[in-house]
Design an enzyme around this catalytic site. Structure first.
Site, PDB file in Angstrom:
ATOM      1  N   LYS A  32       0.818  -1.213   0.000  1.00 16.37           N
ATOM      2  CA  LYS A  32       0.000   0.000   0.000  1.00 16.37           C
ATOM      3  C   LYS A  32       0.855   1.267   0.000  1.00 16.37           C
ATOM      4  CE  LYS A  32      -2.123   0.292   3.773  1.00 16.37           C
ATOM      5  NZ  LYS A  32      -0.982   1.047   4.354  1.00 16.37           N
ATOM      6  N   ASP A  92      -5.904  -3.459   8.399  1.00 14.83           N
ATOM      7  CA  ASP A  92      -6.219  -4.711   9.087  1.00 14.83           C
ATOM      8  C   ASP A  92      -7.240  -4.483  10.196  1.00 14.83           C
ATOM      9  OD1 ASP A  92      -4.013  -6.915   8.226  1.00 14.83           O
ATOM     10  OD2 ASP A  92      -3.152  -4.916   8.189  1.00 14.83           O
TER      11      ASP A  92
END
Length: 270
Positions: A14, A127
C-alpha cells in the site's frame, strides 16, 4: 482541496503504491501531501529518500504544543509534503491514537492552509478499521476511500471489512468508497475475485497493477519507481493509476450529492 484515503491489509504494498501515486501527481504539477497513518511510520520513506522524519505522536509526547510544522513535515520528491502519524511502543497504548493526534495537530497548526496542497493522501493500515484507524473516513477528512487488495484470501477479507465500514458510515457525510485497486499477486482468478468483491459493494476497480521486479529494484535506492525508473513500464502503470484516482476524486468533488460511484477497470469507466 482533494482528500483521499487509501486503505489495505498490512504488507500488501500500500505505501509503495501511495508513494508512487503521489510522485506521479507531483510530476504533473500538483502539490501533494501524504500522511502515513501506520505505527511503523514508513509510508513516505521512498519519497524522502530514507531521511529521518520525527512522527507527530513522538513530537507531541516530547514537546506537547511547543513545536513547528517544519519539525513534523518534510518536503520529499517533487515537493510532496511527507507526514508520519506514528504510534506507541508495541504493547503500550492504542495505535489508532497516533492517527487521531496527527490529524488533530495538523489542523490545529494550520498545515493545510500553510502548505496549500491540491491533494492529500492518507495512507492507512486496513487490518483494523476502528477508532483512530477509521478517522480518515470521517467527515472533514477524506472524501473518497480507495482500497488496495490482491486476490489472496486475507487481503480480500481485509478489503471487505474496510468496504463494510465505509458502507456503515453512509449517510453521515463520511467518505465514499472510490473503488478497489488491484496489486496483483498472481493467484488464480485474481481479477475475478476482486470483481466479485466490487459487486458486493456496488463499486469498481480503479486500476490493476501488474507484478513487477522494477518495484523491488527501486526500493534499495530509497526511491519510488516514478523517480528511479521514470521510463519503465511500471512507472507508466503508476501514472495511469494516479490519473484514474484523480479522476474519481474530481468527479466526487464536482457532484458530491450523487452516492452511486463510477465504476472503473484499468482506468476505463464501465
Amino acid at each position: 482541496m482533494i482528500k483521499a484515503a487509501i486503505y489495505g491489509k498490512g504488507g500488501i504494498g500500500k505505501s509503495t503504491t501511495v508513494s508512487n501515486i503521489s510522485a506521479a501527481l507531483a510530476d504533473k504539477g500538483l502539490k501533494v501531501m501524504q500522511i502515513g497513518c501506520d505505527p511503523k511510520a514508513d509510508s513516505t520513506i521512498l519519497l524522502r529518500h530514507g531521511r529521518e522524519l520525527p512522527t507527530v505522536l513522538d513530537t507531541v509526547n516530547k514537546k506537547k504544543e511547543d513545536f513547528d510544522l517544519s519539525e513534523i513535515c518534510m518536503e520529499g520528491y517533487g515537493g510532496v509534503i511527507c507526514v508520519e502519524a506514528g504510534g506507541p511502543v508495541p504493547g503500550f497504548g492504542c495505535a489508532g491514537r497516533g492517527i487521531i493526534t496527527a490529524l488533530e495537530k495538523l489542523e490545529k497548526k494550520g498545515a493545510y492552509e500553510i502548505y496549500k496542497p491540491d491533494i492529500v493522501f492518507y495512507d492507512v493500515l486496513g487490518d483494523v478499521v476502528c477508532g483512530g484507524f477509521s478517522m480518515p473516513m470521517r467527515k472533514g477528512y477524506a472524501q473518497n476511500v480507495f482500497v488496495l487488495t490482491s486476490g489472496e484470501n486475507m487481503s480480500i477479507h481485509a478489503a471487505a471489512n474496510i468496504a463494510m465500514a465505509i458502507d456503515n458510515f453512509r449517510g453521515r457525510g463520511y467518505a465514499r468508497l472510490g473503488g478497489m485497486i488491484v496489486n496483483s499477486s498472481g493467484v488464480k482468478n485474481e481479477l475475478g475475485k476482486v470483481q466479485e468483491l466490487c459487486g458486493d459493494f456496488n463499486t469498481g476497480i480503479v486500476g490493476v497493477l501488474p507484478r513487477s521486479s522494477t518495484v523491488q529494484e527501486a526500493e534499495p535506492l530509497n526511491q519510488t519507481v516514478i523517480e528511479a525508473f521514470p521510463d519503465s513500464d511500471m512507472a507508466r502503470e503508476y501514472r495511469k493509476l494516479a490519473d484514474s484516482v484523480l479522476e474519481v476524486c474530481r468527479s466526487t468533488a464536482k457532484d458530491s450529492g450523487v452516492m452511486d460511484q463510477p465504476r472503473y477497470v484499468g482506468g476505463g469507466i464501465i
